[in-house]
Motif scaffolding. Sequence first.
Motif, PDB file in Angstrom:
ATOM      1  N   TYR A  27      51.042  12.728 -38.339  1.00  0.00           N
ATOM      2  CA  TYR A  27      50.978  13.678 -39.449  1.00  0.00           C
ATOM      3  C   TYR A  27      52.243  13.606 -40.292  1.00  0.00           C
ATOM      4  O   TYR A  27      53.346  13.442 -39.771  1.00  0.00           O
ATOM      5  CB  TYR A  27      50.771  15.094 -38.909  1.00  0.00           C
ATOM      6  N   LEU A  28      52.068  13.741 -41.602  1.00  0.00           N
ATOM      7  CA  LEU A  28      53.158  13.761 -42.561  1.00  0.00           C
ATOM      8  C   LEU A  28      53.135  15.122 -43.249  1.00  0.00           C
ATOM      9  O   LEU A  28      52.092  15.559 -43.746  1.00  0.00           O
ATOM     10  CB  LEU A  28      53.013  12.652 -43.601  1.00  0.00           C
ATOM     11  N   ILE A  29      54.279  15.808 -43.265  1.00  0.00           N
ATOM     12  CA  ILE A  29      54.374  17.151 -43.839  1.00  0.00           C
ATOM     13  C   ILE A  29      55.345  17.122 -45.003  1.00  0.00           C
ATOM     14  O   ILE A  29      56.521  16.765 -44.842  1.00  0.00           O
ATOM     15  CB  ILE A  29      54.857  18.169 -42.783  1.00  0.00           C
ATOM     16  N   ASP A  30      54.872  17.484 -46.184  1.00  0.00           N
ATOM     17  CA  ASP A  30      55.747  17.545 -47.351  1.00  0.00           C
ATOM     18  C   ASP A  30      56.717  18.719 -47.175  1.00  0.00           C
ATOM     19  O   ASP A  30      56.279  19.855 -46.987  1.00  0.00           O
ATOM     20  CB  ASP A  30      54.909  17.737 -48.624  1.00  0.00           C
ATOM     21  N   PRO A  31      58.046  18.476 -47.232  1.00  0.00           N
ATOM     22  CA  PRO A  31      58.998  19.553 -46.965  1.00  0.00           C
ATOM     23  C   PRO A  31      59.108  20.591 -48.070  1.00  0.00           C
ATOM     24  O   PRO A  31      59.749  21.626 -47.882  1.00  0.00           O
ATOM     25  CB  PRO A  31      60.317  18.802 -46.783  1.00  0.00           C
ATOM     26  N   ARG A  32      58.483  20.355 -49.219  1.00  0.00           N
ATOM     27  CA  ARG A  32      58.501  21.327 -50.313  1.00  0.00           C
ATOM     28  C   ARG A  32      57.208  22.129 -50.372  1.00  0.00           C
ATOM     29  O   ARG A  32      57.234  23.356 -50.399  1.00  0.00           O
ATOM     30  CB  ARG A  32      58.745  20.612 -51.646  1.00  0.00           C
ATOM     31  N   SER A  33      56.088  21.433 -50.373  1.00  0.00           N
ATOM     32  CA  SER A  33      54.797  22.124 -50.496  1.00  0.00           C
ATOM     33  C   SER A  33      54.163  22.444 -49.148  1.00  0.00           C
ATOM     34  O   SER A  33      53.249  23.263 -49.070  1.00  0.00           O
ATOM     35  CB  SER A  33      53.826  21.256 -51.291  1.00  0.00           C
TER      36      SER A  33
END
Length: 390
Positions: free
Chosen positions: A201-207
């Motif tokens: 999983y990849l998590i956008d640190p802003r959104s």
Amino acid sequence: MRWKITPKGPGVREVSPRLALVVSGLLLIVAAGAPAQEKSSVDLRRTLYAVNQAASNRGSISVYDIDAEHRLIKTIPTGAGVKDIKGVVANAVTGKLYVAYLDGARTGRIFCVNINNDTILWDRRISPGVDRLAINPDGRLLYVPTWEHTPADFINVVDADTGEVVRRVYFSNHSHDTQYPLSGPIYQETKADDGSGDYLYLIDPRSYVVSRVGPYSGILGPYAVDGASNYVVTNVEHLWGMQVADLKTGTITTATFPTHPPGDPGLLHGIGWTPDESEVWQSGNARDVYVWDMHAPMTPVFKKILTLRTREGSHWLTFTIDGDFGYIAPEKNSDDETEVFTVRTHVSAGVIASSEDMLEIDFANGKIAQVGDQFGIGRRPKTQITTPSR
């Protein structure tokens, strides 16, 4: 041994380009404001902060001088009732270090250490659990998985100043290792057996939007991302080898060992890029460490096997920031020592006390200059990375 940036002359050891760049601003300040006889020298020290895992001193932090044959400088008593250490991160901006652990009641907790004076700033319970955590570049947020043995389908985002949970990010249960490599975003794998554990999983640190790569051939284990977030190498259940994903295209390839012990490997555990990204080292439940040539990341070439001194297998591995030393840790919570390798020669250089939760912290004139990572992340500058033709 302390390193100095000085005019050329005999008896002076060169400083790596990376560390010299980090302290170049400090050098300018020194040159502008110090007396003439002090303008030419900045003391640099590379240290290894290792959270001890042997039964006799579990949870304390030993600090080693990397360039003095890993001489023990001091041991920081944390006072925490640590049963199982789950991970360590630090940040150069805030000067703080964090250790995730389970206490005697198997409660997930994190304690925060002021690196500058070795004091414990706080020790907080994090519900429902903790595992190997990550920190964002400015040191303000921690990303804390909820532990591979809990069914919670989220990770906690924690205020690094206070230990308060400020957000949850939902995607899959049994979250395990969280990583924030040099180029981001946040990466996460889980041990879920419902099919969702077959994805990274990849998590956008802003959104906080979540995307994923996969499916892989099985449930993911530890993994490591390169410096530009182009490629990730991953241990996968039941695989004698690893899988490599091109994060831009989603393509996944499999590399298997030419020889290995008999039987099912279960899940190999230690894996990491050497910082120059020329090699990936991989280890597991045997005394062997497998070295891959990664000059063509999607077609790894098996290179050699390193044999450990330990009587057990190995559970984790990582490297110094410059990649001159590699650290191969024994099984979790073992009293066996952690073995130090010279990366260039692949030769054992000695041992330190048992630890798998460790990272480098470098000081310039007593001030924190840069910190490393518990994960074996790649560190090649982005400008040097070329994508192979497909």
